[in-house]
Design a protein around this motif. Structure first.
Motif, PDB file in Angstrom:
ATOM      1  N   ASN A   4       0.833  -1.380  -0.089  1.00 18.45           N
ATOM      2  CA  ASN A   4      -0.175  -0.012   0.089  1.00 18.45           C
ATOM      3  C   ASN A   4       0.803   1.228  -0.013  1.00 18.45           C
ATOM      4  OD1 ASN A   4      -2.580  -1.297   0.023  1.00 18.45           O
ATOM      5  ND2 ASN A   4      -2.508  -1.527   2.322  1.00 18.45           N
ATOM      6  N   PRO A   5       1.307   1.655  -1.214  1.00 18.05           N
ATOM      7  CA  PRO A   5       2.110   2.884  -1.157  1.00 18.05           C
ATOM      8  C   PRO A   5       1.450   3.961  -0.597  1.00 18.05           C
ATOM      9  CG  PRO A   5       1.411   2.459  -3.128  1.00 18.05           C
ATOM     10  CD  PRO A   5       0.774   1.160  -2.390  1.00 18.05           C
ATOM     11  N   PHE A   6       0.191   4.149  -0.729  1.00 21.59           N
ATOM     12  CA  PHE A   6      -0.580   5.319  -0.366  1.00 21.59           C
ATOM     13  C   PHE A   6      -0.481   5.555   1.278  1.00 21.59           C
ATOM     14  CE2 PHE A   6      -4.592   7.891   0.328  1.00 21.59           C
ATOM     15  CZ  PHE A   6      -4.024   8.830  -0.287  1.00 21.59           C
ATOM     16  N   ASN A   7      -0.651   4.334   1.885  1.00 22.45           N
ATOM     17  CA  ASN A   7      -0.584   4.490   3.502  1.00 22.45           C
ATOM     18  C   ASN A   7       0.792   4.703   3.986  1.00 22.45           C
ATOM     19  OD1 ASN A   7      -3.025   3.402   3.477  1.00 22.45           O
ATOM     20  ND2 ASN A   7      -2.566   1.413   3.849  1.00 22.45           N
ATOM     21  N   VAL A   8       1.768   4.481   3.124  1.00 19.64           N
ATOM     22  CA  VAL A   8       3.138   4.749   3.680  1.00 19.64           C
ATOM     23  C   VAL A   8       3.356   6.311   3.468  1.00 19.64           C
ATOM     24  CG1 VAL A   8       5.879   4.447   3.222  1.00 19.64           C
ATOM     25  CG2 VAL A   8       4.108   2.616   2.971  1.00 19.64           C
ATOM     26  N   ILE A   9       2.699   6.863   2.476  1.00 19.49           N
ATOM     27  CA  ILE A   9       2.883   8.445   2.092  1.00 19.49           C
ATOM     28  C   ILE A   9       2.289   9.066   3.445  1.00 19.49           C
ATOM     29  CG2 ILE A   9       2.446  10.248   0.774  1.00 19.49           C
ATOM     30  CD1 ILE A   9       2.874   8.200  -1.655  1.00 19.49           C
ATOM     31  N   GLU A  23      -8.731   9.060  10.628  1.00 21.84           N
ATOM     32  CA  GLU A  23      -8.054   9.196   9.248  1.00 21.84           C
ATOM     33  C   GLU A  23      -7.415   8.263   8.776  1.00 21.84           C
ATOM     34  OE1 GLU A  23      -7.564  11.566  11.866  1.00 21.84           O
ATOM     35  OE2 GLU A  23      -8.449  13.322  11.309  1.00 21.84           O
ATOM     36  N   PHE A  24      -6.374   7.567   9.575  1.00 26.41           N
ATOM     37  CA  PHE A  24      -5.692   6.687   8.897  1.00 26.41           C
ATOM     38  C   PHE A  24      -6.593   5.367   8.537  1.00 26.41           C
ATOM     39  CE2 PHE A  24      -2.729   2.906   9.128  1.00 26.41           C
ATOM     40  CZ  PHE A  24      -1.869   3.237   8.153  1.00 26.41           C
ATOM     41  N   GLN A  25      -7.431   4.844   9.628  1.00 24.40           N
ATOM     42  CA  GLN A  25      -8.218   4.061   9.110  1.00 24.40           C
ATOM     43  C   GLN A  25      -9.042   4.153   8.154  1.00 24.40           C
ATOM     44  OE1 GLN A  25     -10.564   2.635  12.577  1.00 24.40           O
ATOM     45  NE2 GLN A  25      -8.796   2.872  14.184  1.00 24.40           N
ATOM     46  N   VAL A  26      -9.733   5.246   7.684  1.00 27.32           N
ATOM     47  CA  VAL A  26     -10.384   5.562   6.647  1.00 27.32           C
ATOM     48  C   VAL A  26      -9.575   5.560   5.365  1.00 27.32           C
ATOM     49  CG1 VAL A  26     -11.696   7.358   5.419  1.00 27.32           C
ATOM     50  CG2 VAL A  26     -12.105   6.920   7.758  1.00 27.32           C
ATOM     51  N   ILE A  56     -16.848  -3.439   4.525  1.00 26.50           N
ATOM     52  CA  ILE A  56     -15.915  -2.528   4.471  1.00 26.50           C
ATOM     53  C   ILE A  56     -16.467  -0.971   4.068  1.00 26.50           C
ATOM     54  CG2 ILE A  56     -13.620  -1.453   3.479  1.00 26.50           C
ATOM     55  CD1 ILE A  56     -12.934  -4.361   2.913  1.00 26.50           C
ATOM     56  N   LEU A  57     -17.316  -0.985   3.519  1.00 33.83           N
ATOM     57  CA  LEU A  57     -18.126   0.292   3.036  1.00 33.83           C
ATOM     58  C   LEU A  57     -19.007   0.881   4.199  1.00 33.83           C
ATOM     59  CD1 LEU A  57     -19.469  -0.065  -0.641  1.00 33.83           C
ATOM     60  CD2 LEU A  57     -17.741   1.434   0.217  1.00 33.83           C
ATOM     61  N   GLY A  58     -19.558  -0.243   5.007  1.00 31.45           N
ATOM     62  CA  GLY A  58     -20.195   0.076   6.011  1.00 31.45           C
ATOM     63  C   GLY A  58     -19.523   0.598   7.480  1.00 31.45           C
ATOM     64  N   LYS A  59     -18.041   0.090   7.512  1.00 31.86           N
ATOM     65  CA  LYS A  59     -17.156   0.372   8.313  1.00 31.86           C
ATOM     66  C   LYS A  59     -16.674   1.829   8.180  1.00 31.86           C
ATOM     67  CE  LYS A  59     -15.402  -3.851   9.837  1.00 31.86           C
ATOM     68  NZ  LYS A  59     -14.354  -4.921   9.748  1.00 31.86           N
ATOM     69  N   ARG A  60     -16.605   2.104   6.834  1.00 27.96           N
ATOM     70  CA  ARG A  60     -15.799   3.389   6.538  1.00 27.96           C
ATOM     71  C   ARG A  60     -16.796   4.568   6.772  1.00 27.96           C
ATOM     72  NH1 ARG A  60     -14.208   5.225   0.544  1.00 27.96           N
ATOM     73  NH2 ARG A  60     -16.389   5.017   0.268  1.00 27.96           N
TER      74      ARG A  60
END
Length: 90
Positions: A4-9, A23-26, A56-60
């Motif tokens: 997940n390159p986006f998470n690292v950024i 924010e990170f979880q979303v 996952i959509l419900g959690k978000r």
């Protein structure tokens, strides 16, 4: 292969390891949603993945509702950064 390159950024950009923040979880859920959506475009009859996507959509959605109640500015910023639609209010 980078998972997940986006998470690292985002980790470097934010609090450097605050993986429990809303924010990170979303962001993580959004990445998983995008990956599952592209998977389901190829495999239309993968019903277990469809179920996982709905969960996952419900959690978000619940996390975004929580964030919008607690801090509307952070919510608006996150929505604009991820380029997702605002949830409907009843």
């Amino acid at each position: 292969m980078i998972k997940n390159p986006f998470n690292v950024i985002i980790l470097k950009e934010e609090n450097k390891g605050n993986t429990g923040s809303v924010e990170f979880q979303v962001i993580c859920f959004t990445n998983r949603i995008r990956r599952l959506t592209s998977h389901l475009e190829l495999h239309k009859k993968d019903f277990l993945s469809q179920r996982g996507l709905r969960k996952i959509l419900g959690k978000r959605q619940r996390l975004l509702a929580y964030l919008s109640k607690k801090n509307r500015v952070r919510y608006k910023d996150l929505i604009s950064r991820l380029q997702i639609r605002e949830t409907k209010t009843r």
